[in-house]
Design a protein around this motif. Structure first.
Motif, PDB file in Angstrom:
ATOM      1  N   SER A   1     -39.954  10.526  24.587  1.00 21.02           N
ATOM      2  CA  SER A   1     -39.021  11.805  25.160  1.00 21.02           C
ATOM      3  C   SER A   1     -37.817  11.212  25.655  1.00 21.02           C
ATOM      4  O   SER A   1     -36.597  11.662  26.433  1.00 21.02           O
ATOM      5  N   GLU A   2     -37.492   9.898  26.328  1.00 25.56           N
ATOM      6  CA  GLU A   2     -37.013   9.035  26.093  1.00 25.56           C
ATOM      7  C   GLU A   2     -35.314   9.010  25.264  1.00 25.56           C
ATOM      8  O   GLU A   2     -34.372   8.370  25.240  1.00 25.56           O
ATOM      9  N   VAL A   3     -35.382   9.221  24.146  1.00 24.83           N
ATOM     10  CA  VAL A   3     -34.867   8.720  23.093  1.00 24.83           C
ATOM     11  C   VAL A   3     -34.265   9.900  22.701  1.00 24.83           C
ATOM     12  O   VAL A   3     -34.695  10.805  23.091  1.00 24.83           O
ATOM     13  N   ASP A   4     -32.578   9.113  22.071  1.00 27.00           N
ATOM     14  CA  ASP A   4     -31.647  10.704  22.321  1.00 27.00           C
ATOM     15  C   ASP A   4     -31.377  10.835  20.403  1.00 27.00           C
ATOM     16  O   ASP A   4     -31.042  10.045  20.088  1.00 27.00           O
ATOM     17  N   VAL A   5     -31.535  11.894  20.668  1.00 31.08           N
ATOM     18  CA  VAL A   5     -31.629  12.585  18.685  1.00 31.08           C
ATOM     19  C   VAL A   5     -30.626  13.185  18.902  1.00 31.08           C
ATOM     20  O   VAL A   5     -30.237  13.037  17.383  1.00 31.08           O
ATOM     21  N   THR A   6     -29.714  13.469  19.549  1.00 31.43           N
ATOM     22  CA  THR A   6     -28.533  14.377  19.289  1.00 31.43           C
ATOM     23  C   THR A   6     -27.321  12.806  18.574  1.00 31.43           C
ATOM     24  O   THR A   6     -26.944  13.458  18.027  1.00 31.43           O
ATOM     25  N   THR A   7     -27.331  11.606  18.846  1.00 27.36           N
ATOM     26  CA  THR A   7     -26.988  10.867  18.566  1.00 27.36           C
ATOM     27  C   THR A   7     -26.721  10.819  17.000  1.00 27.36           C
ATOM     28  O   THR A   7     -28.058  10.212  17.205  1.00 27.36           O
TER      29      THR A   7
END
Length: 162
Positions: free
Chosen positions: A85-91
């Motif tokens: 849940s903490e991983v930023d997929v948008t970057t």
């Protein structure tokens, strides 16, 4: 030098080295071990002492020399554990130089193939010109064969009339 051991290392030497690798701390028995066990049970009964004991257990050196020698290794990195849940997929992921070059190479190849299919590259123009010449030669050869066929048929028809 014997054939078995080689360089003075025989089966006895192997056993000595093997036993030296199995270094184990001695087991505590007797009155000292009993005193340590009873003191641990007394500490668990009091609330603040339990927290102190837990903190002592949590702070353990990672290697045998870590507590003795204060060395900072610039290459050492602590592992970063992230939850899903903490991983930023948008970057976008940062690519290495080799990966980036390979991606650019693939894009350039795809762009070249698109231009080639459209007939805009020099190679495609040369291919199309060569194909046009071949088509023209084949058309002329087909016309020549058709004329020869008609001439043969006319000769046969003239031979029959005689």
């Amino acid at each position: 030098m014997s054939k078995k051991g080689g360089f003075g290392v025989g089966s006895k030497g192997y056993e000595i080295n093997k036993s030296a690798r199995k270094h184990r701390p001695p087991k505590r028995t007797g009155p000292i071990a009993a005193d340590a066990a009873s003191s641990e049970s007394e500490e668990e009964s009091s609330g603040s002492e339990v927290e102190v004991e837990r903190e002592k257990k949590e702070v353990k050196p990672q290697s045998a020399t870590e507590g003795l020698i204060d060395v900072q290794n610039p290459n050492r990195q602590k592992p970063v554990n992230l939850k899903a849940s903490e991983v930023d997929v948008t970057t976008e992921a940062k690519l290495s130089r080799r990966e980036r070059e390979e991606v650019e190479k693939q894009r350039a190849k795809e762009k070249y193939l698109e231009l080639h299919r459209a007939g805009k590259t020099d190679e495609a123009k040369a291919d199309l010109a060569r194909l046009a010449l071949i088509r023209k030669e084949r058309e002329e050869a087909a016309k020549k064969r058709a004329e020869e066929q008609q001439a043969k048929e006319a000769a046969k028809a003239a031979a029959r009339k005689r």
